[in-house]
Design an enzyme around this catalytic site. Structure first.
Site, PDB file in Angstrom:
ATOM      1  N   ASN A 191       0.871  -1.176   0.000  1.00 38.42           N
ATOM      2  CA  ASN A 191       0.000   0.000   0.000  1.00 38.42           C
ATOM      3  C   ASN A 191       0.907   1.224   0.000  1.00 38.42           C
ATOM      4  OD1 ASN A 191      -1.836   2.035   0.435  1.00 38.42           O
ATOM      5  ND2 ASN A 191      -2.192   1.535   2.591  1.00 38.42           N
ATOM      6  N   TRP A 192       0.982   1.859  -1.148  1.00 36.64           N
ATOM      7  CA  TRP A 192       1.912   2.991  -1.269  1.00 36.64           C
ATOM      8  C   TRP A 192       1.367   4.288  -0.666  1.00 36.64           C
ATOM      9  CZ3 TRP A 192       4.149   2.576  -6.967  1.00 36.64           C
ATOM     10  CH2 TRP A 192       5.115   1.567  -6.984  1.00 36.64           C
ATOM     11  N   LYS A 193       0.121   4.289  -0.260  1.00 42.06           N
ATOM     12  CA  LYS A 193      -0.492   5.509   0.295  1.00 42.06           C
ATOM     13  C   LYS A 193      -0.241   6.677  -0.663  1.00 42.06           C
ATOM     14  CE  LYS A 193       0.409   3.499   4.763  1.00 42.06           C
ATOM     15  NZ  LYS A 193       0.112   3.580   6.158  1.00 42.06           N
ATOM     16  N   HIS A 205      -9.609   1.135   4.675  1.00 41.95           N
ATOM     17  CA  HIS A 205      -8.330   1.266   5.391  1.00 41.95           C
ATOM     18  C   HIS A 205      -8.533   2.209   6.579  1.00 41.95           C
ATOM     19  CE1 HIS A 205      -4.166   2.375   6.255  1.00 41.95           C
ATOM     20  NE2 HIS A 205      -3.817   1.269   5.621  1.00 41.95           N
ATOM     21  N   GLY A 231       2.692  -1.228   4.154  1.00 41.28           N
ATOM     22  CA  GLY A 231       2.876   0.167   3.761  1.00 41.28           C
ATOM     23  C   GLY A 231       4.344   0.474   3.526  1.00 41.28           C
ATOM     24  N   GLY A 270       2.297   1.991  10.501  1.00 43.89           N
ATOM     25  CA  GLY A 270       3.240   3.095  10.333  1.00 43.89           C
ATOM     26  C   GLY A 270       3.949   3.504  11.606  1.00 43.89           C
ATOM     27  N   GLU A 273      -5.548  -5.270  10.438  1.00 43.29           N
ATOM     28  CA  GLU A 273      -4.529  -4.243  10.654  1.00 43.29           C
ATOM     29  C   GLU A 273      -4.806  -3.504  11.964  1.00 43.29           C
ATOM     30  OE1 GLU A 273      -2.524  -3.068   6.755  1.00 43.29           O
ATOM     31  OE2 GLU A 273      -4.176  -1.686   7.058  1.00 43.29           O
ATOM     32  N   SER A 303       3.277  -2.445  10.098  1.00 46.80           N
ATOM     33  CA  SER A 303       4.742  -2.400  10.228  1.00 46.80           C
ATOM     34  C   SER A 303       5.420  -3.726   9.869  1.00 46.80           C
ATOM     35  CB  SER A 303       5.147  -1.952  11.639  1.00 46.80           C
ATOM     36  OG  SER A 303       4.669  -0.640  11.879  1.00 46.80           O
ATOM     37  N   GLU A 354      -6.892   4.589   7.648  1.00 43.94           N
ATOM     38  CA  GLU A 354      -6.671   6.015   7.339  1.00 43.94           C
ATOM     39  C   GLU A 354      -7.883   6.603   6.623  1.00 43.94           C
ATOM     40  OE1 GLU A 354      -2.893   5.542   5.384  1.00 43.94           O
ATOM     41  OE2 GLU A 354      -2.035   4.876   7.278  1.00 43.94           O
TER      42      GLU A 354
END
Ligand code: PEP
Length: 251
Positions: A9-11, A95, A234, A173, A167, A213, A97
């Site tokens: 997941n490159w965000k 997600h 990520g 992160g 998650e 992570s 976020e």
């Protein structure tokens, strides 16, 4: 046997040029798709370009979110129809976020999961508890409720194609990883919940990822666990060498 799935997941990281370089670097190193599903979920702006860059490799391209609507006056949104049209195969839904910053809920996640399936996309539905919920002993109940609402109304066939990413929010992160045992325990709770809502056979086919992570140094132990079928990653998916190591561990 469930096929492992490692998804990056490159965000909101990378430029189109960097993304192209990454795919060129990993293209020849992606394990065969019979062994493992390897996915990069990239920013929408260069999804179409990445699909073309990854054309001759088993690497699949995913989106990080999408609208539940097929089309319409929804400024700034991207629809499942548009994603499938350019060759995107996966989409991350709900997600943490998106839930935290963009008001997404279990209800909207459920609509998006259904919309993804309606258009041939494979949804990666994210669930997970906050640190406070974990410390209050609420992890199981929170995750079960997210799963129940997120998959509500899906057919049995869809359950077997679905991917759920467990998650824990406190591990995303932050550099803090759940222990492999803790992650496995919650992934087991997810599978048990799906078995209770559908039946054992569907739940056995459901693929469950751990995310939070994950690094090349931690993935082996996670992948050795009974209920963990892959990882949603990520930070460690942003560098080609590190992503390839994750794929090697997964295959
Ligand atoms: C994620 O973005 O879903 C994630 C798990 O990030 P990280 O691996 O950086 O914790």
């Amino acid at each position: 046997m469930r096929k492992p799935i490692i998804a990056g997941n490159w965000k909101m990281y990378k430029t189109a040029t960097e993304a192209k370089q990454f795919v060129e670097e990993v293209n020849g190193l992606v394990p065969d798709s019979e062994k493992l599903d390897a996915v990069i979920c990239a920013p929408a702006i260069f999804l179409a370009q990445l699909v073309v860059s990854a054309e001759n490799s088993p690497l699949q391209i995913g989106a990080q979110t999408m609208s539940e609507e097929d089309e319409g006056a929804f400024t700034g949104e991207i629809s499942p129809v548009q994603l499938t049209d350019i060759g995107v195969k996966y989409v991350i839904i709900g997600h943490s976020e998106r839930r935290q910053y963009f008001n997404e809920t279990d209800e909207s996640a459920n609509k998006k999961v259904k919309a993804a399936f309606n258009h041939g996309l494979i949804p990666i539905l994210c669930v997970g508890e906050t640190l406070e919920q974990r410390e209050n002993g609420e992890t199981g109940a929170v995750v079960e409720a997210q799963v129940e609402q997120g998959i509500s109304g899906l057919t049995e066939e869809q359950i077997t194609q679905l991917v759920i990413a467990y998650e824990p929010i406190w591990a995303i992160g932050t550099g803090k990883t759940a222990t492999a045992e803790d992650a496995n325990e919650v992934c087991g709770i997810v599978r048990k919940k799906v078995a209770a809502l559908y039946h054992d056979e569907a739940a056995e086919k459901l693929r469950i990822q751990y995310g939070g992570s994950v690094k090349p140094a931690t993935i082996d132990e996670l992948m050795g666990m009974e209920h963990i079928d892959g990882a949603l990653v990520g930070g460690a998916s942003l560098e080609a060498g590190s992503f390839v190591k994750l794929l090697e561990a997964g295959s």
